[in-house]
Design a protein around this motif. Structure first.
Motif, PDB file in Angstrom:
ATOM      1  N   HIS A 204       0.832  -1.206   0.000  1.00 13.32           N
ATOM      2  CA  HIS A 204       0.000   0.000   0.000  1.00 13.32           C
ATOM      3  C   HIS A 204       0.871   1.261   0.000  1.00 13.32           C
ATOM      4  O   HIS A 204       0.584   2.238  -0.711  1.00 13.32           O
ATOM      5  CB  HIS A 204      -0.915  -0.011   1.214  1.00 13.32           C
ATOM      6  N   LEU A 205       1.949   1.230   0.775  1.00  8.44           N
ATOM      7  CA  LEU A 205       2.836   2.392   0.847  1.00  8.44           C
ATOM      8  C   LEU A 205       3.538   2.641  -0.483  1.00  8.44           C
ATOM      9  O   LEU A 205       3.664   3.783  -0.940  1.00  8.44           O
ATOM     10  CB  LEU A 205       3.876   2.196   1.960  1.00  8.44           C
TER      11      LEU A 205
ATOM     12  N   SER B 282       1.135   4.068  -2.862  1.00  2.35           N
ATOM     13  CA  SER B 282       0.880   5.475  -2.510  1.00  2.35           C
ATOM     14  C   SER B 282       1.986   6.379  -3.044  1.00  2.35           C
ATOM     15  O   SER B 282       1.727   7.487  -3.551  1.00  2.35           O
ATOM     16  CB  SER B 282       0.775   5.628  -0.986  1.00  2.35           C
TER      17      SER B 282
ATOM     18  N   SER C 144       1.546   6.812  -6.706  1.00  6.05           N
ATOM     19  CA  SER C 144       0.448   7.763  -6.976  1.00  6.05           C
ATOM     20  C   SER C 144       0.914   9.204  -6.785  1.00  6.05           C
ATOM     21  O   SER C 144       0.577  10.110  -7.572  1.00  6.05           O
ATOM     22  CB  SER C 144      -0.745   7.475  -6.056  1.00  6.05           C
ATOM     23  N   GLU C 145       1.713   9.401  -5.738  1.00  6.46           N
ATOM     24  CA  GLU C 145       2.240  10.757  -5.475  1.00  6.46           C
ATOM     25  C   GLU C 145       3.184  11.191  -6.595  1.00  6.46           C
ATOM     26  O   GLU C 145       3.155  12.354  -7.037  1.00  6.46           O
ATOM     27  CB  GLU C 145       2.965  10.752  -4.127  1.00  6.46           C
TER      28      GLU C 145
ATOM     29  N   ARG D 269       1.011  12.257  -9.451  1.00  4.62           N
ATOM     30  CA  ARG D 269       0.371  13.558  -9.244  1.00  4.62           C
ATOM     31  C   ARG D 269       1.373  14.706  -9.430  1.00  4.62           C
ATOM     32  O   ARG D 269       1.033  15.776  -9.942  1.00  4.62           O
ATOM     33  CB  ARG D 269      -0.245  13.632  -7.842  1.00  4.62           C
TER      34      ARG D 269
END
Length: 514
Positions: free
Chosen positions: A13-14, A17, A20-21, A24
């Protein structure tokens, strides 16, 4: 850092994440980032994500990427995609080491992708990455599993021609392939070569050869196998073969081999002794079993309760009551101490033989011993009393067991219902059946058959039909006995006297070894 920190909770999950960052913030990774992610993720979907990042970040895969990706797909048990990566590597001129080749071959072989496996195998030889003994073993095993023993043997001979010395796994794999192909002579010949080359057989080797000899009706050749490997035949090997023969139901062969072990070794093997005792008893050879029980101490083994119980059970089934009594006296005199299973066997065995007084005596002896009666003890005694005509005493013992806190089970109720039913005391049989249901003890098909038979024999047809409906409602499946009773109900011809099959649940003996 996260990829090397398994203690961090929810690492996946990390990592997602962070990706995803990066997306973005429009931050691109490098091919090293992708290589790290490939090493981190463990399933095909995540690996496909890694591949998509290469296109998204406009990167090119380098040789290290491929070397990471192929084993990653193999770890995720996706041999198809691994093979696709392999083909792409070949087109780009990248090479694999022997370890990676063997990993890919092993995965393709296990998935029985024979054509692809052979393609990789031939590529190895053309690309100057010489197959090793592990490579050949993988290919031999694959051919053996698909029944191509001749191809497996050709590969084995090719391996020898290249100067490789087969290890235990290679020999076992080839012998197993020959066994699957029912090539007994070749399997034994290869076994002889294995021993000749100082490769020690293990239990698997002997089990493969033993199974093929048994399957082909050639167990007589086991002596030949033992003679071939005599320099390795220690007590443990003999013991294994004795146990294996016993499990396969070959009592005579097991006994003969056991005697050979007995003559060649000063110390015995407890497990082998137990196995041969059980094998002899299953074959009804109680004289030989008792003789062995009396001699076991000569090989440094003390007899135990399981050994005695095995012989007691066989004697009881054959109604050899005098031998049973004498052996029990010997047990009490020389040891070991009888346990609850011993007494339960004695009670049921003497009851089967109609020796009610002796069965009661053993029950009372049990009550006064260090072992206390259990539900099996009571079931055996109730069975003994009921089937020998003492219904009042059987019912009294039934009440006694309840008073002592034992909850009657389906065997208890079925036994009593059968005993009352056989003496035409149908009301009592029905009352016990109702009590059984009220106590939450669910009857099985045997219980229903007993009561159905009782009602049909007494001409209570309507009640029998209602009982059959209950049987169906409970979800039980009628058996041949059920249908036999139903046929008599439909014909309307109840028979007062007929031969009765023994009920499988209210029989006399409960296994002492369960």
């Amino acid at each position: 850092m996260l990829s090397n920190s398994p203690s961090v909770p929810d690492r996946s999950h990390l990592v997602l994440s962070i990706l995803s960052e990066m997306d973005r913030s429009n931050t691109r990774g490098t091919i090293s980032t992708v290589n790290i992610l490939i090493g981190f993720f463990g399933n095909s979907e995540d690996l496909d994500l890694c591949i998509s990042l290469i296109g998204k970040w406009k990167l090119s895969m380098n040789p290290y990427t491929y070397k990471c990706l192929l084993p990653a797909y193999l770890r995720s048990y996706d041999s198809d995609k691994a093979f696709g990566v392999y083909n792409e590597m070949r087109r780009r001129g990248h090479t694999l080491d022997i370890f990676a080749y063997n990993m890919l071959l092993d995965a393709l072989a296990k998935d029985q992708k024979v054509e692809q496996a052979y393609k990789v195998f031939e590529d190895m030889k053309r690309k100057h990455c010489e197959p090793d003994e592990f490579t050949y073993t993988i290919m031999i095993r694959m051919n053996g599993k698909i029944g191509k023993a001749d191809e497996a043997l050709a590969l084995f001979q090719e391996m020898l021609a290249k100067g490789f010395s087969p290890n235990l796994i290679a020999y076992n794999t080839m012998i197993q392939a020959l066994a699957k192909g029912r090539m007994v002579d070749k399997a034994i010949f290869l076994f002889s070569k294995m021993v000749e080359n100082d490769c020690r057989p293990n239990e698997f080797t002997y089990s493969v050869i033993l199974n093929i000899l048994a399957a082909e009706g050639q167990l007589g050749r086991l002596d030949e196998v033992v003679e071939i490997s005599k320099k390795y035949m220690n007590k443990l090997n003999y013991a294994y073969l004795v146990r294996a023969l016993s499990k396969l139901g070959h009592a005579s062969e097991a006994h003969r081999l056991f005697c050979k072990m007995w003559n060649f070794h000063d110390k015995g093997d407890r497990d082998a002794c137990r196995s041969i005792l059980e094998s002899l008893c299953n074959a009804g050879k109680t004289t030989e079993a008792m003789d062995l029980l009396g001699k076991i101490h000569e090989k440094g083994i003390t007899t135990d309760t399981i050994m005695y119980n095995t012989v007691f059970s066989a004697l009881g089934k054959l109604k050899q009551i005098s031998h049973l009594h004498d052996l029990f006296e010997k047990m009490k005199q020389d040891g070991p101490s009888p346990d609850i299973f011993t007494y339960n066997i004695l009670i049921s065995s003497f009851g089967r033989a109609g020796k009610v007084d002796e069965a009661i005596k053993f029950f009372e002896e049990l009550e006064n011993s260090n072992c206390k009666a259990d539900i099996v003890s009571y079931n055996s005694l109730i069975n003994c009393l009921g089937k020998n005509g003492d219904l009042d005493e059987a019912h009294m013992r039934f009440k006694e067991m309840q008073e002592k806190g034992f909850t009657p089970d389906v065997v208890t109720y079925s036994t009593l219902i059968e005993c009352f039913g056989k003496t035409d005391k149908v009301e009592m049989a029905c009352r016990l059946f109702d009590e059984m249901l009220a106590e939450g003890c669910y009857p099985n098909i045997v219980t229903y058959n007993i009561l159905l038979d009782c009602l049909e024999r007494c001409g209570r047809t309507a009640e029998a039909v209602d009982l059959y409906a209950k049987l169906k409602q409970q979800g039980l499946i009628p058996d041949s006995i059920t249908y036999t009773v139903l046929e008599r109900l439909q014909s309307g011809s109840p028979r007062k006297v007929r031969f009765r099959r023994q009920s499988p649940i209210t029989g006399w003996v409960v296994s002492p070894l369960r």
